[in-house]
Design a protein around this motif. Structure first.
Motif: not given
Length: 254
Positions: A20-36
């Protein structure tokens, strides 16, 4: 506990053996929540479930990889449609304006209230309470004349949709917050008895090939679930009625 770990606890099987591989980090969208990241973990859990079914059919599993940026974009997939129909384009722009109205606005007591006015029948009920126009500036000014909890109760009384913004602590003390906190993430309700369906050997299709699904939902949450099933091979038929309010580009997207 992360979203992935929480869903794997529900799975209640030995840890998934695939890579299992996850790439990239938050923030992506303009929010304080870790939606991505949270969305990525949910989609990975879907991948593990699909792998479980695939393994039952073929004895094999596949590696999983996902981008946090792509997962975040999937939350707004309807925003990225390329549309040639002028009427649908106009409806899309109208809906973008409505979404600006359906955001938190400050109330007389210094709190915030979010009126959900994305569908005409919901908007009409709230506009009657606020006595204003279906325009952002007009709604903002009208909300500012109310105390937040008073307006929330008025909206609830007419069967419309809207809520005062609460802190996490306030929400967990609210009766609805307490109820939801006590519920499991996923519930399965048995409605009848039937003979178990055997797992069919699948060498050429996708993991859900042969599964037929009726989608009796609308807007986003339900149709997105149905689309997910279709992505993995299910034959999904959406059923609706002319009298039910819809957002056409949500339908096009899902």
């Amino acid at each position: 506990m992360s979203a992935f770990e929480e869903l794997m606890a529900i799975r209640d099987l030995p840890g998934p053996p695939e890579a299992i591989k996850v790439s990239g980090v938050d923030p992506v969208l303009a929010t304080e929540f870790t939606l991505g990241r949270t969305t990525a973990e949910i989609l990975l859990a879907v991948g593990v479930a699909v792998n479980d079914l695939w393994e039952m059919q073929t004895g094999q599993r596949q590696g999983l990889q996902i981008s946090v940026e792509h997962a975040a974009a999937a939350l707004r997939s309807y925003m990225y449609l390329q549309v040639d129909d002028p009427e649908l384009k106009a409806e899309f722009m109208q809906q973008v304006g409505r979404q600006a109205i359906s955001t938190p606005h400050q109330t007389k007591d210094g709190r915030y209230l979010l009126p959900h006015m994305g569908l005409p029948h919901l908007a009409q009920k709230i506009l009657q309470i606020l006595e204003c126009k279906y325009e952002l500036d007009s709604v903002v000014a009208a909300v500012a004349r109310w105390d937040a909890l008073e307006l929330e109760n008025a909206i609830a009384e007419v069967g419309a949709c809207g809520a005062m913004v609460r802190s996490e602590g306030e929400w967990l003390q609210h009766p609805q917050g307490r109820t939801l906190q006590a519920l499991p993430v996923i519930e399965i309700t048995k409605v009848a008895d039937s003979a178990p369906e055997p797992v069919t050997q699948n060498s050429v299709g996708r993991p859900l090939s042969g599964l037929r699904v009726l989608d009796l939902t609308r807007i986003l949450a339900g149709p997105t679930c149905a689309r997910t099933l279709a992505e993995h091979g299910a034959d999904v038929l959406m059923v609706t009625a002319a009298a039910l309010p819809q957002t056409r580009y949500f339908v096009a997207d899902t």
